[in-house]
Design an enzyme around this catalytic site. Structure first.
Site, PDB file in Angstrom:
ATOM      1  CB  SER A 137      -1.672  -8.582 -10.423  1.00  0.00           C
ATOM      2  OG  SER A 137      -2.984  -7.962 -10.816  1.00  0.00           O
ATOM      3  CE1 TYR A 150      -6.324  -9.684  -6.746  1.00  0.00           C
ATOM      4  CE2 TYR A 150      -5.208  -7.340  -7.933  1.00  0.00           C
ATOM      5  CZ  TYR A 150      -6.203  -9.218  -8.105  1.00  0.00           C
ATOM      6  OH  TYR A 150      -5.253  -9.760  -8.515  1.00  0.00           O
TER       7      TYR A 150
END
Length: 245
Positions: A137, A150
């Site tokens: 990501s 995250y």
């Protein structure tokens, strides 16, 4: 591209389903792996009917590290390509206030994916061929106040993929790191995402297949994200702390 089987780990997500369809359309046998894999029976039937390829289903738990080697050994064939789409975002407030919730996000985005790709890497290295694809990501490119649990997990996964790629560079095994940016999936449902920065799952799937074919190392699905993250990474920390990025 090899016509060998493609393993999709975390195959129940919308993005993973699109990746399976894309490689099936190219003629690859597909191995779908996920928890409660029975949920993928309709996907198996659809892929087989639509594309005339073989599809196998495999129970897989990213959290069960002790079972990962046996999972790889038990596949009907070592895949030519393995795509790890395992991940979970969780709720940031819960992630920072509940250590167990934060640890689950770390495990889902780093520990589990790194473990299973490590076992697949060892097997592919012994064979001398293969491609590993890890979906990381842009959140891992720089820690942000709004999602750093995250983001930290994804940063770790990105570093793991980079190291794995360098280790296997002369072993016949290639490693692709995918940074999709925003994607319109169930994980982001309800979020107010900018349309120009938000990819559809089919875009991610096509970008992955193209990256595998051309043996790219790191891809941003929408190229604008590479520029955005270049700028964000360049902001000095004293200034970055004053922003709400």
């Amino acid at each position: 591209m090899s016509g060998g089987p493609v393993l999709i780990l975390g195959a129940t997500s919308g993005m993973a389903r699109e990746i399976a369809r894309t490689f099936a359309a190219a003629g690859h046998p597909i191995q779908l792996a996920a928890r409660n894999v029975g949920r993928l029976a309709d996907d198996k039937a659809d892929l087989e009917t639509r594309h005339g390829i073989a599809v196998t289903l495999h129970e897989f738990d990213a959290f069960d590290l002790d079972a990962h080697k046996a999972f790889v050994d038990g596949l009907p064939a070592l895949p030519a390509i393995a795509v790890c789409a395992v991940g979970a975002m969780g709720q940031h407030e819960e992630n920072i206030n509940d250590p167990k919730a934060g640890a689950q996000v770390m495990r889902a985005n780093f520990e589990g994916p790194a473990s299973i790709l490590g076992h697949l890497a060892n097997a592919m290295e012994t064979r001398g061929s293969g491609t590993l694809v890890g979906i990381s990501s842009v959140a891992g490119d720089r820690g942000r106040a709004s999602n750093y649990v995250y983001g930290a997990a994804k940063a770790g996964f990105t570093a793991f993929l980079s190291g794995l790629r360098n280790r296997l560079a002369h072993k016949g095994v290639h490693v692709v790191t995918v940074k999709p940016g925003f994607v319109a999936t169930a994980m982001t449902e309800g979020m107010d995402l900018p349309e120009k920065l938000t990819a559809q799952p089919v875009e991610v799937a096509n970008a992955i297949r193209s990256a595998v074919q051309s043996q790219k190392n790191v891809i941003y699905v929408r190229p604008i994200w590479r520029l955005i993250m270049l700028v964000i990474r360049a902001i000095p920390e004293p200034i970055f702390k004053k922003t709400d990025i």
